[in-house]
Enzyme design. Structure first.
Site, PDB file in Angstrom:
ATOM      1  N   LYS A  70       0.863  -1.195   0.000  1.00 35.20           N
ATOM      2  CA  LYS A  70       0.000   0.000   0.000  1.00 35.20           C
ATOM      3  C   LYS A  70       0.884   1.224   0.000  1.00 35.20           C
ATOM      4  O   LYS A  70       1.809   1.340   0.820  1.00 35.20           O
ATOM      5  CB  LYS A  70      -0.848  -0.023   1.284  1.00 35.20           C
ATOM      6  CG  LYS A  70      -1.839   1.114   1.364  1.00 35.20           C
ATOM      7  CD  LYS A  70      -3.159   0.728   0.720  1.00 35.20           C
ATOM      8  CE  LYS A  70      -4.100   1.886   0.512  1.00 35.20           C
ATOM      9  NZ  LYS A  70      -3.809   2.747  -0.648  1.00 35.20           N
ATOM     10  N   LYS A  94       4.828   2.162   8.656  1.00 34.44           N
ATOM     11  CA  LYS A  94       3.648   2.940   9.050  1.00 34.44           C
ATOM     12  C   LYS A  94       2.431   2.009   9.177  1.00 34.44           C
ATOM     13  O   LYS A  94       1.674   2.076  10.142  1.00 34.44           O
ATOM     14  CB  LYS A  94       3.367   4.031   8.010  1.00 34.44           C
ATOM     15  CG  LYS A  94       2.355   5.031   8.488  1.00 34.44           C
ATOM     16  CD  LYS A  94       2.000   6.049   7.425  1.00 34.44           C
ATOM     17  CE  LYS A  94       3.105   7.034   7.157  1.00 34.44           C
ATOM     18  NZ  LYS A  94       2.660   8.164   6.307  1.00 34.44           N
ATOM     19  N   LYS A 106       5.418   2.346  -2.924  1.00 37.40           N
ATOM     20  CA  LYS A 106       5.370   3.753  -3.367  1.00 37.40           C
ATOM     21  C   LYS A 106       5.659   3.778  -4.855  1.00 37.40           C
ATOM     22  O   LYS A 106       6.352   2.899  -5.378  1.00 37.40           O
ATOM     23  CB  LYS A 106       6.443   4.572  -2.632  1.00 37.40           C
ATOM     24  CG  LYS A 106       6.101   6.036  -2.536  1.00 37.40           C
ATOM     25  CD  LYS A 106       5.073   6.238  -1.441  1.00 37.40           C
ATOM     26  CE  LYS A 106       4.674   7.659  -1.226  1.00 37.40           C
ATOM     27  NZ  LYS A 106       3.914   7.798   0.033  1.00 37.40           N
ATOM     28  N   THR A 190      -6.200  12.326   7.764  1.00 37.94           N
ATOM     29  CA  THR A 190      -4.838  12.482   8.296  1.00 37.94           C
ATOM     30  C   THR A 190      -4.837  13.523   9.416  1.00 37.94           C
ATOM     31  O   THR A 190      -4.288  13.287  10.495  1.00 37.94           O
ATOM     32  CB  THR A 190      -3.850  12.832   7.173  1.00 37.94           C
ATOM     33  OG1 THR A 190      -4.003  11.858   6.146  1.00 37.94           O
ATOM     34  CG2 THR A 190      -2.420  12.804   7.669  1.00 37.94           C
ATOM     35  N   ASN A 221      -3.934  20.173   3.076  1.00 35.21           N
ATOM     36  CA  ASN A 221      -4.883  19.167   3.566  1.00 35.21           C
ATOM     37  C   ASN A 221      -4.607  18.804   5.032  1.00 35.21           C
ATOM     38  O   ASN A 221      -5.479  18.946   5.891  1.00 35.21           O
ATOM     39  CB  ASN A 221      -4.803  17.923   2.663  1.00 35.21           C
ATOM     40  CG  ASN A 221      -5.648  16.785   3.205  1.00 35.21           C
ATOM     41  OD1 ASN A 221      -5.297  16.165   4.194  1.00 35.21           O
ATOM     42  ND2 ASN A 221      -6.782  16.535   2.598  1.00 35.21           N
ATOM     43  N   SER A 355      -7.561   4.924   4.186  1.00 37.13           N
ATOM     44  CA  SER A 355      -7.444   4.278   2.870  1.00 37.13           C
ATOM     45  C   SER A 355      -7.737   2.788   2.996  1.00 37.13           C
ATOM     46  O   SER A 355      -8.373   2.182   2.125  1.00 37.13           O
ATOM     47  CB  SER A 355      -6.021   4.442   2.329  1.00 37.13           C
ATOM     48  OG  SER A 355      -5.909   5.643   1.635  1.00 37.13           O
TER      49      SER A 355
HETATM   50  P1  NAD Z   1      -0.707  19.912   0.655  1.00 37.54           P
HETATM   51  O1  NAD Z   1      -0.009  20.136  -0.624  1.00 37.54           O
HETATM   52  O2  NAD Z   1      -2.204  19.883   0.705  1.00 37.54           O
HETATM   53  O3  NAD Z   1      -0.267  21.024   1.715  1.00 37.54           O
HETATM   54  C1  NAD Z   1       1.058  21.409   1.951  1.00 37.54           C
HETATM   55  C2  NAD Z   1       1.007  22.868   2.442  1.00 37.54           C
HETATM   56  O4  NAD Z   1       2.316  23.234   2.854  1.00 37.54           O
HETATM   57  C3  NAD Z   1       0.574  23.846   1.347  1.00 37.54           C
HETATM   58  O5  NAD Z   1      -0.430  24.689   1.866  1.00 37.54           O
HETATM   59  C4  NAD Z   1       1.860  24.622   1.030  1.00 37.54           C
HETATM   60  O6  NAD Z   1       1.610  25.967   0.667  1.00 37.54           O
HETATM   61  C5  NAD Z   1       2.586  24.542   2.349  1.00 37.54           C
HETATM   62  N1  NAD Z   1       4.053  24.675   2.208  1.00 37.54           N
HETATM   63  C6  NAD Z   1       4.824  24.221   1.203  1.00 37.54           C
HETATM   64  N2  NAD Z   1       6.103  24.553   1.431  1.00 37.54           N
HETATM   65  C7  NAD Z   1       6.127  25.212   2.608  1.00 37.54           C
HETATM   66  C8  NAD Z   1       7.158  25.809   3.369  1.00 37.54           C
HETATM   67  N3  NAD Z   1       8.420  25.781   2.985  1.00 37.54           N
HETATM   68  N4  NAD Z   1       6.818  26.399   4.536  1.00 37.54           N
HETATM   69  C9  NAD Z   1       5.536  26.451   4.961  1.00 37.54           C
HETATM   70  N5  NAD Z   1       4.511  25.894   4.259  1.00 37.54           N
HETATM   71  C10 NAD Z   1       4.811  25.284   3.107  1.00 37.54           C
HETATM   72  O7  NAD Z   1      -0.076  18.565   1.249  1.00 37.54           O
HETATM   73  P2  NAD Z   1      -0.685  17.639   2.386  1.00 37.54           P
HETATM   74  O8  NAD Z   1      -1.488  16.565   1.757  1.00 37.54           O
HETATM   75  O9  NAD Z   1      -1.278  18.490   3.446  1.00 37.54           O
HETATM   76  O10 NAD Z   1       0.642  16.933   2.908  1.00 37.54           O
HETATM   77  C11 NAD Z   1       1.513  17.584   3.807  1.00 37.54           C
HETATM   78  C12 NAD Z   1       2.517  16.569   4.325  1.00 37.54           C
HETATM   79  O11 NAD Z   1       1.818  15.494   4.978  1.00 37.54           O
HETATM   80  C13 NAD Z   1       3.384  15.892   3.254  1.00 37.54           C
HETATM   81  O12 NAD Z   1       4.623  15.597   3.836  1.00 37.54           O
HETATM   82  C14 NAD Z   1       2.636  14.600   2.981  1.00 37.54           C
HETATM   83  O13 NAD Z   1       3.496  13.603   2.453  1.00 37.54           O
HETATM   84  C15 NAD Z   1       2.177  14.258   4.379  1.00 37.54           C
HETATM   85  N6  NAD Z   1       1.042  13.332   4.448  1.00 37.54           N
HETATM   86  C16 NAD Z   1      -0.120  13.612   3.796  1.00 37.54           C
HETATM   87  C17 NAD Z   1      -1.185  12.744   3.932  1.00 37.54           C
HETATM   88  C18 NAD Z   1      -2.515  13.045   3.295  1.00 37.54           C
HETATM   89  O14 NAD Z   1      -3.457  12.267   3.527  1.00 37.54           O
HETATM   90  N7  NAD Z   1      -2.675  14.137   2.562  1.00 37.54           N
HETATM   91  C19 NAD Z   1      -1.046  11.552   4.677  1.00 37.54           C
HETATM   92  C20 NAD Z   1       0.153  11.311   5.336  1.00 37.54           C
HETATM   93  C21 NAD Z   1       1.187  12.215   5.207  1.00 37.54           C
END
Ligand code: NAD
Length: 421
Positions: A70, A94, A106, A190, A221, A355
């Site tokens: 996954k 995880k 991945k 998340t 998100n 998921s």
């Molecule tokens: P996203 O793209 O929705 O949000 C990321 C946010 O971070 C954006 O608003 C962006 O403007 C901001 N950002 C980017 N660079 C930045 C910086 N240098 N300083 C401050 N803010 C900054 O992404 P997401 O889905 O929220 O994911 C965020 C993290 O969580 C990633 O590492 C992702 O791998 C991890 N993650 C996401 C999920 C999920 O379900 N979406 C699950 C597990 C882990």
């Protein structure tokens, strides 16, 4: 700039440490140190101008002893073999730390999706599926969205797989739109899970959540839903770090607490929070160095806490919501400073757990309400937190190492029972 970190090497170090600490022989490390399978493919795409361009795609499956693999797939210019391999290894641990029956995988394509039209993106996705279709499927490997991939891309992926099979196979991928078999609650899961972790951290450290000041990097998100649910639980979100295409990084600060619902509404209307009026705009450097923060939550990107800012951090506790937001070097410094850190593979596992629920619902063809999803999610995440917390207490290691110990012990028990070692 931070040194380039090889994700495979950093996970291998964690595996080695855990195997030693658990008294497992070298054979367990040998079985876990590399993915079981890596597929590298050429993905030709007919571009809008009539020419053909070929992109490189990958899919890595790390360890499938606990169940099908996954993990998401991403579209980004930096996608490379080591990144995909390392991220597939993270996914194994995880899933094992929360005890869901999956291995880790991945995938990704080296490309810049902002330069592709919608039609090109669709053809890229469909051709990527065709290139890797023999190794994915509900019983083999179930992809999901990751960086720059979304519900629409999952819909094309599922459609192409279903066409190849000749019948609908919604369980080949998660993170789908709800009408195509997506799960209620998946979008928020998340952030919901990070909030469960924050509540458990407060309980364990005997802190009253309603008296905490929280700073969150990222209002995407994960960051936005984490802020929303934490504030609904009474925490004060005093700072949010963000990035804007015009001004780069910045943070919003309000020592009385930001009104998160108003921030959501502001972002929905303006597409950004950069000019949000009820806060002071500060630099991201000042954000890291704030001296009134109880819990700091990096929820934006990899390597956000690194050797350049770690020394300035004054927060009392760190809860990792992004994947790999702390470099190994910064991790060491935080531990020397006595700042407890609760790791990504535990705290952001709400996403993969939801998921898993989507996949289960697809296999059953029976769908749950958001309340059912959230209650099952909470149950799994609370148990995982307790397992890691107890492991930390018994072994006197960091919470990150404790999470790996929990995960690797579960996998090693299966290996032993199945006669792999
Ligand atoms: P996203 O793209 O929705 O949000 C990321 C946010 O971070 C954006 O608003 C962006 O403007 C901001 N950002 C980017 N660079 C930045 C910086 N240098 N300083 C401050 N803010 C900054 O992404 P997401 O889905 O929220 O994911 C965020 C993290 O969580 C990633 O590492 C992702 O791998 C991890 N993650 C996401 C999920 C999920 O379900 N979406 C699950 C597990 C882990």
């Amino acid at each position: 700039m931070s040194k380039k970190i090889n994700p495979v090497e950093s996970v291998q170090k964690e595996i080695k440490f855990a195997c030693k600490k658990l008294g497992l022989g070298e054979s367990y490390y040998e079985l876990l140190k590399e993915p079981e399978r890596v597929l590298m493919v050429s993905v030709p795409v007919k571009m809008d101008d009539g020419t053909v361009k070929t992109f490189t795609g990958y899919r890595a499956q790390h360890c499938t002893i606990m169940g099908p693999a996954k993990g998401g797939f991403r579209y980004h210019p930096d996608v490379c073999l080591d990144e995909v391999k390392g991220l597939s290894m993270w996914m194994t641990f995880k899933c094992a730390v929360v005890g869901i029956p999956y291995g880790g995988s991945k995938g990704g394509i080296t490309c810049n999706p902002s330069e592709l039209s919608k039609g090109e993106l669709e053809r890229l996705t469909r051709n990527y599926l065709r290139a890797i279709n023999t190794i994915v499927g509900p019983e083999k490997d179930i992809p999901a969205p990751d960086v720059n991939t979304n519900a629409q891309i999952m819909a094309w992926f599922m459609d192409e797989f279903s066409k190849l099979k000749g019948y609908n196979v919604p369980g080949v991928v998660t993170g789908k739109p709800i009408p195509l078999g997506g799960s209620q609650g998946r979008t928020q899961a998340t952030g919901y899970g990070v909030t469960v972790a924050v509540k458990k951290v407060c309980e364990a450290m005997k802190i009253d959540i309603t008296k905490t000041n929280i700073a969150i990097q990222g209002f995407g998100n994960v960051g936005s839903y984490t802020s929303l649910y934490c504030s609904q639980n009474g925490a004060k979100i005093v700072a949010i770090g963000e990035w804007d295409k015009e001004i780069g990084t910045y943070a919003l600060y309000n020592e009385k607490g930001l009104d998160i619902q108003k921030l959501f509404d502001y972002k929905a209307k303006n597409g950004t929070i950069v000019n949000y009026p009820d806060a002071k705009r500060i630099s991201l450097d000042d954000f890291w160095a704030l001296d009134n923060i109880d819990i700091l939550i990096p929820a934006a990107m990899e390597n956000a806490i690194n050797e350049n800012n770690v020394k300035t951090i004054n927060a009392k506790i760190i809860v990792e919501a992004a994947n790999g937001p702390t470099t190994p070097e910064a991790d060491k410094i935080l531990s020397e400073k006595g700042i407890p850190l609760f790791p990504d593979i535990l705290c952001n596992a709400g996403g993969v757990t939801a998921s898993y629920f989507e996949w289960v619902q697809n296999l059953m063809n029976f769908y749950w309400t958001k309340e059912e999803v959230n209650s099952k999610l909470e149950h799994i995440l609370i148990k995982a937190f307790d397992d890691v917390y107890n492991m930390q207490k018994t072994n006197d290691v960091s919470f990150r190492k404790a999470a790996y110990l929990v995960a690797i012990k579960r996998i090693a028990d299966n290996m032993k029972l199945r006669g792999w070692v």
